[in-house]
Write a protein that holds these residues in place. Structure first.
Motif, short mmCIF file in Angstrom:
data_model
loop_
_atom_site.label_atom_id
_atom_site.label_comp_id
_atom_site.label_asym_id
_atom_site.label_seq_id
_atom_site.Cartn_x
_atom_site.Cartn_y
_atom_site.Cartn_z
N ARG A 20 -6.85 -7.22 9.64
CA ARG A 20 -7.63 -6.05 10.03
C ARG A 20 -8.92 -5.98 9.22
N ARG A 21 -8.77 -6.22 7.92
CA ARG A 21 -9.93 -6.17 7.03
C ARG A 21 -10.97 -7.22 7.44
N ASP B 2 -4.99 7.59 1.70
CA ASP B 2 -3.90 7.93 2.61
C ASP B 2 -4.23 9.19 3.40
N ARG B 3 -4.80 10.16 2.72
CA ARG B 3 -5.14 11.42 3.39
C ARG B 3 -6.19 11.18 4.47
N GLU C 69 -10.83 1.27 -0.49
CA GLU C 69 -10.38 0.08 0.23
C GLU C 69 -9.38 -0.73 -0.57
N LEU D 111 -14.98 -4.20 15.62
CA LEU D 111 -14.55 -2.83 15.35
C LEU D 111 -14.37 -2.07 16.65
N ALA E 4 -12.64 -6.32 10.73
CA ALA E 4 -13.56 -5.21 10.55
C ALA E 4 -14.84 -5.68 9.86
N ASP F 211 -7.09 6.27 11.73
CA ASP F 211 -7.21 4.81 11.72
C ASP F 211 -7.09 4.33 10.28
N ARG F 212 -7.06 3.01 10.11
CA ARG F 212 -6.85 2.48 8.78
C ARG F 212 -8.15 2.51 7.98
N ILE F 213 -7.99 2.55 6.67
CA ILE F 213 -9.13 2.75 5.79
C ILE F 213 -10.19 1.66 5.93
N GLU F 214 -9.74 0.38 6.08
CA GLU F 214 -10.72 -0.71 6.20
C GLU F 214 -11.58 -0.51 7.44
N VAL F 215 -10.88 -0.11 8.54
CA VAL F 215 -11.60 0.06 9.80
C VAL F 215 -12.56 1.24 9.69
N GLU G 32 -6.75 8.37 6.07
CA GLU G 32 -6.16 7.64 7.19
C GLU G 32 -5.43 8.58 8.13
N ARG G 33 -4.72 9.53 7.56
CA ARG G 33 -3.98 10.47 8.40
C ARG G 33 -4.92 11.36 9.19
N ARG G 34 -5.97 11.80 8.55
CA ARG G 34 -6.90 12.72 9.23
C ARG G 34 -7.67 12.01 10.32
N LEU H 139 1.34 4.08 -2.91
CA LEU H 139 1.11 5.50 -2.67
C LEU H 139 2.30 6.32 -3.17
N PRO I 43 -0.01 15.24 1.90
CA PRO I 43 -1.04 14.55 1.12
C PRO I 43 -2.15 15.50 0.68
N ARG J 13 0.84 -1.20 0.00
CA ARG J 13 0.00 0.00 0.00
C ARG J 13 0.87 1.25 0.00
N HIS K 283 -8.68 -0.71 19.56
CA HIS K 283 -7.95 -0.48 18.31
C HIS K 283 -7.53 -1.81 17.72
N LEU K 284 -7.49 -1.88 16.39
CA LEU K 284 -6.98 -3.06 15.71
C LEU K 284 -5.56 -2.78 15.23
N ALA L 40 -15.53 0.21 7.41
CA ALA L 40 -16.36 -0.78 8.09
C ALA L 40 -17.12 -0.12 9.23
N SER L 41 -16.46 0.79 9.95
CA SER L 41 -17.15 1.47 11.06
C SER L 41 -18.28 2.33 10.52
#
Lengths: 247, 675
Positions: A196-197, B234-235, B205, A205, A200, B242-246, B237-239, A85, A121, A81, A188-189, B249-250
């Protein structure tokens, strides 16, 4: 100096030095046409094989690359990933400088290398929006596309390799540490991308309350119950789920 | 008129295939664990003056799944968008199931929700209000119970109505930063069959299916949009930290919880799974009883295989021999009567004798599949399997391998890691399939009549142990590294319906009956031909010498030295060659040789003849060679397809054949030394 840098890396695992980012990109680019051997990476980056090995070890510590001495390094899910990027940003910047700003190609390449590590970013995102706005006039329609043409997700993503390093990151108690019958709330995961996927998707979660039902014999998986269903996961995977006790 | 295309989507183990079978009258395989369906099935049906084309997709938790079956489901859905999506939801587990429903509603394709297992949901007091659910999601919700057939007709009507109105479901929009990122990316995606927001969320995702869809729907801008998605993710996730999948999904979970809260009766009894399942598992998965109980279940299967099938076998045996002796007294001598009496009847009939035993074993597998014990077996064995380098879920294909290797190889698709999957596929032929059962039963009946069940359990166990050893070796050498997650649902126990179990058993038995009538019949004729021709010169009347004079006799004699360490004579060698096509042919060839050599009118049973000719050591070597050696033709074909290339299939073929020779020779020699 070097020690300080290493200490800084340990404290903030999210920040990668620009040289390490370049290594990731190199593995990713080389990985398209077969396995990226250490010698190939050294040649592509113009450095010695010893420095490549050192960089690989650093990347392995961060769970971005799975690497053992004598084997070719391989990007983990997270590493892939990250590399995608970096690579996408690089290709975008080159084509932006060259096609929209009409910077000379060699300068565009060199500046893009420098810019990709320092631009936020946010700025890059805005630049992309701007280039799309511009795109209709200046692009010949395929230049930008060509730049990204090879940024398809490929490479040898190894989900578990990242899983190995993930436990170190857990702060509080983990789901593997609580006793059968105890209830806990997920905070947290920390797990690697693939796990993680899965967690979730199954509803494990942050904020969800679960009960640890049982642990299988001989270090086998654990069973976790949440509203309406039971889920089994390995102890190592449970160890990457940070929880807090719930009554 | 073109049929209405309906795709059945939903979480694993919600009963999609059961609903599909009810809707179309077909008999797709079902079971009570995740990942039963690994392939897309399509079936057409007319109802109420309209034509439907139903597509049964493998179960998935989301449309960006990584395992083979989930990816197949997602790409099938995205590659050919259906007219209506029929979302099969487990009503007893609404909140989790609705997460996928949210994703499906975002596609913008007309949606119908089947609230399956509504009988259980009503009993637990957790049946959602279909009117509220339908209103919130902008889709009709129909309560169904696939096992009784409740609600199937209403479902068809709801699908037809959804198609006619063509109105998309309500759009469940994400809020906050996730929503912002999704809609900013969506604005770049040109309109198509799917809503831009849906594709955007998938791209964030990193979903492969969405990336492929993009490449097809707008090839000129696909790469640019893909790159924007990587950067946008990526942006975000930083903001959001947490990770994108989480995050995604949340966001879906947030909507799903809201819908579930609104539509479930108040107060919602928050349970941690059915109490009965919990109590059963306290024993079956307990620290002390778990593994002994598992061993007991497996042994009981072998014991039953003998006990319950013995009367049926005796009956068939009597019928077959009655038929042969009745015919042999009436028919003249010559090639054609010989083909019938000494080729087809012992060849095909000899295999059919063991159908009752197969049926019992398949029945046991069906019960394990339908109750939910399969997932428990995976749970119990993962600790051990993981250390060997296999996956707990590898155990499910391995158990299915007791039925037939071909579907077992297919059942490895839910394994996420390619190397986990390859290792499992490569060792699967070591699981004794139903076709090997006749061979074992014949040999055990001849040499070990005093210890039938233990001997059978021992040969099955030998196969399992060899498979585990081979897997460990593979994972240490050519398939090193990479482990995939073991995150799996443990479904509640369900009482299997007699009709369901009967159907599953019958499907598998039918496979062998059809095979006996086609492949085994054809090979029996071929084998008889090889054993009958060329005829000896006139004047040599000894039938045994005539067989030795035949093609089969000569080939057997030629190859006999290679099999001397096992104590095989030329007869066994030819039977082993026959077994390369399909395992049962060992029994066919032995039967054909026996009846040809004896000549007409003699009545020695095959078991007695074998006991007289070979030692128990050779008998054991026969079972081992049949267990390990050269996988059958069908296995080679399916391995080539599923493992991706001839390389693996041929390596497996060669490896197993060499291993078979070594193991059976060593075992026979060791037995001789000890005895």
């Amino acid at each position: 100096m070097a020690q300080q840098a290493r200490a800084a890396e340990k404290e903030a695992p999210e920040v990668l030095s620009s040289s390490l980012e370049d290594y990731l990109e190199a593995i990713y680019e080389l990985g398209r046409s077969g396995p990226a051997r250490v010698a190939d990476i050294a040649r592509a980056r113009g450095v010695s094989m010893a420095s490549v090995c050192q960089a690989m070890r650093k990347l392995a510590v961060q769970g971005l690359v799975s690497y053992r001495a004598g084997e070719e390094p391989c990007l983990t899910h997270d590493g892939l990933r990250r590399a995608q990027l970096v690579s996408a940003t690089h290709r975008f910047l080159v084509s932006f400088l060259r096609d929209i700003l009409a910077v000379e190609p060699s300068t565009a390449e060199k500046d893009a290398c420098a810019m990709e590590h320092v631009l936020s970013p946010d700025t890059i995102s805005h630049l992309i929006a701007f280039s799309q706005f511009q795109g209709a006039k200046t692009c010949d329609g395929s230049t930008l596309s060509d730049a990204f043409a090879r940024s398809e997700p490929t490479g040898c993503a190894t989900p578990a390799a990242a899983g190995r390093g993930c436990r170190a990151g857990a702060q509080g108690p983990s789901l593997a540490a609580i006793r059968p019958g105890d209830r806990a709330r997920i905070i947290h995961l920390h797990a690697s991308c693939a796990i993680r996927r899965r967690l979730a998707e199954l509803g494990l979660l942050p904020g969800v309350e679960v009960e640890l039902v049982r642990k299988a014999p001989f270090g086998g998986p654990v069973e976790v119950a949440m509203d309406g269903c039971s889920i089994s996961l390995r102890r190592g995977e449970a160890a990457s789920v940070e929880v807090e006790p719930a009554e | 008129m073109k049929p209405i295309r309906v795709a059945l989507a939903g979480n694993p183990n919600t009963g999609k295939s059961s609903i599909f079978n009810r809707l179309t009258g077909s008999s797709v395989h079902t079971g009570n664990y995740s990942g039963v369906t690994v392939e897309v099935s399509v079936c057409e049906r007319s109802c109420a003056g309209m034509d439907f084309e139903f597509t049964d997709l493998p179960g998935m938790y989301s449309l960006s799944g990584r395992s083979g079956d989930e990816a197949a489901a997602a790409s099938a859905l995205l590659a050919s968008p259906p007219d209506v999506i029929l979302d099969v939801v487990d009503a007893t587990n609404l909140e989790r199931n609705l997460q996928l429903t949210v994703q499906l509603a975002q596609t913008g394709i007309p949606l119908v929700i089947a609230l399956n297992m509504s009988d259980s949901a009503r009993r637990d007091g957790r049946m959602p209000d279909t009117a509220v659910l339908g209103r919130l999601l902008g889709a009709r919700a129909v309560p169904t119970t696939a096992r009784t057939g409740e609600g199937i007709e209403e479902l068809v009507l709801a699908v037809a109505r959804a198609f006619e109105s063509g109105s998309p479901p309500a759009f469940p929009a994400f809020g906050g930063e996730v929503g912002g990122a999704v809609s900013s990316l969506a604005s770049r995606i040109p309109a198509g069959r799917f809503r831009g927001d849906f594709i955007a969320a998938l791209l964030l995702e990193g979903g492969e299916a969405a990336s492929t869809y993009l490449g097809r729907s707008c090839p000129d801008r696909a790469d640019e949009i893909r790159a924007a998605a990587v950067i946008e993710a990526d942006r975000l996730e930083r903001r959001a930290g947490d990770r994108i999948e989480v995050l995604l999904a949340s966001a879906r979970m947030g909507i799903a919880s809201g819908v579930a809260r609104e539509s479930l009766p108040l107060p919602v009894s928050r349970t941690t799974g059915p109490a009965l399942t919990r109590r059963i598992d306290d024993v079956l998965l307990g620290r002390f009883w778990g593994l002994p109980a598992f061993a007991f279940v497996m042994y009981a299967v072998f014991w039953l295989t003998f006990r319950a099938s013995a009367p049926g076998e005796r009956l068939l045996h009597g019928l077959l021999h009655g038929l042969i002796s009745a015919l042999s007294s009436r028919l003249p001598e010559g090639p054609l009567p010989s083909l019938l009496l000494e080729g087809i009847l012992p060849g095909v009939g000899g295999v059919l004798l063991f159908v009752p035993a197969m049926a019992v074993m398949f029945l046991a597998i069906a019960v394990m599949e339908d109750t939910g014990y399969m997932a428990r077996a995976a749970f119990l064995t993962d600790g051990f399997m993981h250390r060997i380098g296999l996956h707990g879920r590898s155990f499910i294909p391995m158990l299915l391998g007791f039925g037939c290797t071909v579907p077992a190889v297919m059942a490895t698709r839910p394994l996420e890691g390619r190397r986990d999957r390859l290792a499992t596929i490569l060792v699967l032929p070591l699981m004794s399939c139903g076709a090997r059962l006749p061979v074992y039963l014949l040999v055990i009946g001849a040499f070990f009549p005093g210890a039938r069940a233990p001997a059978l359990a021992a040969i099955y166990l030998t196969g399992v142990l060899l498979a585990l050893l081979a897997a460990r070796l593979l994972r240490r050498t050519v398939l090193r590294g990479e482990e995939s997650p073991f995150v799996m649902e443990l479904p509640p126990y369900r009482l299997p319906t007699p009709a369901g179990v009967a159907r599953h058993t019958w499907e598998r038995v039918k496979h062998y009956l059809v095979k006996a009538g086609t492949v085994i019949l054809a090979f029996s004729i071929l084998l008889w031909f090889a054993c009958y021709y060329p005829r000896p010169p006139a004047g040599h009347d000894d039938p045994a010498a005539a067989v030795e004079h035949s093609f089969a006799g000569r080939i057997g004699h030629f190859l006999e030295p290679a099999f001397r360490p096992m104590g095989f004579d030329w007869r066994v060698v030819t039977a082993m060659i026959g077994a390369m096509g399909s395992r049962e042919l060992f029994v066919s060839q032995m039967g054909i040789l026996q009846s040809l050599e004896e000549g007409p009118g003699q009545e020695t049973s095959l078991e007695a003849a074998m006991r007289a000719r070979y030692s128990p050591a050779s008998g054991m070597a026969m079972m081992l060679f049949i267990l390990i050696g050269a996988p059958c033709v069908a296995t080679v074909a399916v391995v080539r397809r599923e493992a991706g290339g001839w390389r693996w299939a041929l390596a497996q073929y060669a490896g197993l054949t060499v291993l078979a020779w070594i193991v059976s020779a060593l075992a026979a020699q060791a037995w001789k030394l000890l005895a």
